[in-house]
Design a protein around this motif. Structure first.
Motif, PDB file in Angstrom:
ATOM      1  N   PRO A 156      76.102  38.862  58.199  1.00 40.39           N
ATOM      2  CA  PRO A 156      76.613  39.607  57.048  1.00 40.39           C
ATOM      3  C   PRO A 156      75.617  40.661  56.572  1.00 40.39           C
ATOM      4  N   ALA A 157      76.141  41.820  56.196  1.00 46.27           N
ATOM      5  CA  ALA A 157      75.320  42.909  55.663  1.00 46.27           C
ATOM      6  C   ALA A 157      75.299  42.799  54.150  1.00 46.27           C
TER       7      ALA A 157
ATOM      8  N   CYS B  36      65.431  40.764  56.933  1.00 48.24           N
ATOM      9  CA  CYS B  36      65.333  39.316  57.050  1.00 48.24           C
ATOM     10  C   CYS B  36      66.728  38.739  57.116  1.00 48.24           C
ATOM     11  N   PRO B  37      66.859  37.444  57.430  1.00 50.35           N
ATOM     12  CA  PRO B  37      68.191  36.834  57.390  1.00 50.35           C
ATOM     13  C   PRO B  37      68.771  36.873  55.980  1.00 50.35           C
ATOM     14  N   ALA B  38      70.075  36.695  55.900  1.00 51.87           N
ATOM     15  CA  ALA B  38      70.775  36.790  54.615  1.00 51.87           C
ATOM     16  C   ALA B  38      70.589  35.503  53.832  1.00 51.87           C
ATOM     17  N   HIS B  39      69.369  35.335  53.287  1.00 54.48           N
ATOM     18  CA  HIS B  39      69.066  34.216  52.408  1.00 54.48           C
ATOM     19  C   HIS B  39      68.556  34.762  51.097  1.00 54.48           C
ATOM     20  N   TYR B  40      68.948  34.086  50.034  1.00 54.81           N
ATOM     21  CA  TYR B  40      68.638  34.604  48.704  1.00 54.81           C
ATOM     22  C   TYR B  40      67.124  34.721  48.493  1.00 54.81           C
ATOM     23  N   GLU B  41      66.394  33.650  48.747  1.00 50.85           N
ATOM     24  CA  GLU B  41      64.964  33.656  48.479  1.00 50.85           C
ATOM     25  C   GLU B  41      64.239  34.662  49.365  1.00 50.85           C
ATOM     26  N   ALA B  42      64.697  34.769  50.633  1.00 57.57           N
ATOM     27  CA  ALA B  42      64.037  35.697  51.547  1.00 57.57           C
ATOM     28  C   ALA B  42      64.227  37.139  51.101  1.00 57.57           C
TER      29      ALA B  42
ATOM     30  N   THR C  88      79.212  35.835  48.011  1.00 59.61           N
ATOM     31  CA  THR C  88      79.321  37.022  48.875  1.00 59.61           C
ATOM     32  C   THR C  88      79.099  36.655  50.329  1.00 59.61           C
ATOM     33  N   LEU C  89      78.110  35.797  50.575  1.00 58.90           N
ATOM     34  CA  LEU C  89      77.846  35.381  51.961  1.00 58.90           C
ATOM     35  C   LEU C  89      79.006  34.559  52.514  1.00 58.90           C
ATOM     36  N   GLU C  90      79.570  33.669  51.695  1.00 63.18           N
ATOM     37  CA  GLU C  90      80.710  32.860  52.158  1.00 63.18           C
ATOM     38  C   GLU C  90      81.907  33.744  52.488  1.00 63.18           C
ATOM     39  N   ARG C  91      82.197  34.725  51.652  1.00 60.78           N
ATOM     40  CA  ARG C  91      83.323  35.625  51.909  1.00 60.78           C
ATOM     41  C   ARG C  91      83.088  36.450  53.167  1.00 60.78           C
ATOM     42  N   ALA C  92      81.844  36.918  53.355  1.00 62.47           N
ATOM     43  CA  ALA C  92      81.530  37.696  54.556  1.00 62.47           C
ATOM     44  C   ALA C  92      81.667  36.841  55.803  1.00 62.47           C
ATOM     45  N   ALA C  93      81.290  35.551  55.697  1.00 58.06           N
ATOM     46  CA  ALA C  93      81.424  34.650  56.846  1.00 58.06           C
ATOM     47  C   ALA C  93      82.893  34.428  57.190  1.00 58.06           C
TER      48      ALA C  93
END
Length: 576
Positions: free
Chosen positions: A423-424, A537-543, A409-414
């Motif tokens: 990315p939201a 927070c930033p769009a990171h999975y763990e965060a 999802t993050l790659e597609r948003a980028a």
């Protein structure tokens, strides 16, 4: 190899592509061979046409040479003037219409007087040359009759004198001499010579015209007659359709059944004569490309020097061949589709097509064997892959798959928003309240049923783009691409209310004491923690997972059956 049948298919398709490439190359080479074969066929045709044209030229040259020899021979002229019929013609030459019998029962000579020639270009009465012209016309008349029937086909042959007289074979006794002379003056076969346009005094094949009475298309060979540098007349020979049919028959048997029945003759001046099934026509045959014909007219002189070759335009070919030592070029045409079809017919009769069919049969048989042998293996591999990426009880994605989809999802948003755009994405962490009590009270089978029911509620209350997952025993998560914190909290509240509604329905369908419990009637609630990027927070999975998990814990400690979307306060829903 996860897909052995795919590998086998690709390998066989590669083999088919290789064989097809070889076949297409062979097909292309065959079309080139056919093109060169047609060129060679055109050479053979040109030999036949050259022989016929040469025969016509020799006949015309003989008549022209005879006329010039007679005009240059004073002895023969004196002998001719002693003939009473010539004397009678001289006496009648002052009449508007006069005639004299030809020698040796040849066609009659017709003429008019000086007044009849008035205004007719190319004719002028020369009293001093008139006796010699009459002698010549009478002497040449039997030769014209012989030339007319030379090849068992009739064609008009004539001698036209610039002094206002002519002899035709066959005769035209119904025509008035002034009218016929006026027609001669407009026709290229006479006008080109009389007006000095044929400076080289060559034999010319004039453009085709329509014969006035019969309405048939005719081409004409003509040669000028000179003596002492003065133009004295022209020898003319028509080439009628019957003669052209003989030309076609003389050359068509030299080709195969695919040889075209349409061709053309082009002279160095760019004049074209068309032949269609042995008939001469002024209309361009439909097979001939107009653009290529324009190229042929413009390139006639250059093509004469080249001798042979072809021009190509939009897949169509115009083949040309210089005809002997003449000023004529023989033309024919073909196109890629015709050449390809001819080559394809030979390919289908060759061993290559058998190889193609054998490979296709071998491919089908091998695929069936591979499918039979590796079918169970492939099916087991598919099941293992599914198990590795999904929860076997609920059918939802597992934690591993959930993280993979998050990264995708993050790659597609980028890609869609660019590297600078944040990315939201939102994440929900969900936990069934007091789930241990369900297991302890109703048993693990009932607990599994509760988990399945909750998974169905998640599916029904999320969009297709939003992904639910089971990440622990009674812990679930949901990924909401493109959602902000407010939207995610609204989705979480909708899920919480759906679970609460199920609890209310379950209370009405509760089991009677003493009877076995119905797992579908077990009431339960859910607590939900919400996190969103970039708000939290930033769009990171763990965060995001950490924030959502922290807020889930807050929902648990705050009384359960609630949604927490902020660290400072919770959304206080109506308590059941």
């Amino acid at each position: 190899m996860k897909r052995p049948h795919l590998v086998v298919t690709v390998c066989f398709l590669a083999a088919m592509a290789l064989v097809s490439g070889v076949g297409l190359r062979q097909l292309y080479q065959m079309t080139r061979y056919d093109l060169h074969s047609r060129q060679r066929d055109l050479e053979v045709r040109a030999v036949g046409v050259d022989a016929l044209i040469s025969a016509e030229r020799r006949r015309l040259l003989f008549l022209r040479d005879y006329a010039e020899h007679l005009l240059a021979s004073p002895g023969q002229q004196r002998a001719g003037l002693q003939n009473p019929k010539v004397q009678a013609a001289l006496r009648d030459s002052g009449r508007p219409q006069w005639e004299a019998p030809g020698a040796m029962d040849g066609p009659r000579v017709f003429g008019t007087n000086a007044q009849g020639l008035a205004g007719i270009e190319g004719f002028d009465r020369d009293a001093a040359a008139l006796p010699a012209d009459i002698v010549l016309a009478r002497s040449i008349s039997p030769l014209l009759a012989i030339s007319q029937h030379a090849d068992a086909v009739q064609s008009t042959v004539a001698y036209i004198s610039a002094n206002g007289l002519y002899v035709l074979s066959p005769e035209r006794p119904d025509a008035r001499a002034p009218d016929l002379l006026r027609r001669f003056s407009t026709m290229p076969y006479y006008r080109l010579h009389a007006t000095g346009q044929n400076a080289g005094r060559d034999i010319v094949w004039t453009p085709i015209y329509t014969e006035s009475k019969k309405g048939e298309a005719i081409a004409t060979l003509s040669a000028p007659v000179y003596t002492n540098g003065q133009f004295r007349g022209a020898v003319v020979m028509d080439v009628a359709p019957s003669r052209l049919l003989a030309l076609q028959l003389a050359t068509s048997n030299l080709t195969d059944d695919e040889a075209p029945a349409e061709f053309g003759l082009l002279n160095s001046n760019g004049d074209l004569v068309y032949f269609v099934n042995g008939e001469i026509t002024a209309q361009r045959p439909a097979r001939f490309d107009p653009y290529l014909l324009d190229v042929a007219r413009a390139s006639a002189a250059a093509w004469l020097k080249r001798g042979k070759g072809y021009a190509v335009h939009s897949g169509r070919y115009l083949l040309f061949q210089h005809v002997g030592d003449t000023q004529w070029i023989l033309l024919t045409d073909t196109d890629d589709s015709e050449l390809t079809l001819a080559a394809a017919r030979r390919v289908f009769n060759s061993p290559l097509i058998v190889a193609w069919l054998a490979i296709a049969v071998l491919l089908v048989g091998t695929l069936r064997i591979v499918k039979h042998i590796f079918g169970q293996y492939v099916e087991a591999s598919t099941r293992l892959e599914t198990l590795a990426r999904s929860d076997p009880l609920t059918g939802l994605a597992n934690r591993r798959r959930f993280q993979e989809v998050f990264d995708e999802t993050l790659e597609r948003a980028a890609r869609e928003g660019g590297e600078t755009a944040a990315p939201a994405v939102a994440m929900l962490m969900l936990d069934i309240d007091y789930f241990k009590r369900v297991n302890d009270r109703f048993g693990h089978a009932a607990g599994d049923r509760v988990l399945v029911i909750f998974a169905d509620i998640l599916r029904n209350n999320l969009r297709s783009a939003e992904m639910p997952a089971r990440v622990g025993g009674e812990e679930f998560a949901a990924l909401l691409p493109g959602a902000d914190l407010t939207t995610a909290a609204s989705v979480a509240e909708r899920i919480r209310r759906a679970v609460e509604a199920h609890a209310a329905d379950s209370a009405h369908g509760a089991s009677v004491p003493g009877e076995a419990v119905n797992p579908d009637a077990i009431a339960f609630t859910v607590s939900i923690g919400v996190a969103a990027s970039p708000a939290d927070c930033p769009a990171h999975y763990e965060a995001l997972m950490q924030v959502a998990d922290r807020r889930l814990y807050a929902a648990k400690t705050g009384g359960r059956n609630r949604v927490v979307a902020e660290d400072s306060r919770s959304i206080d829903p109506a308590r059941a």
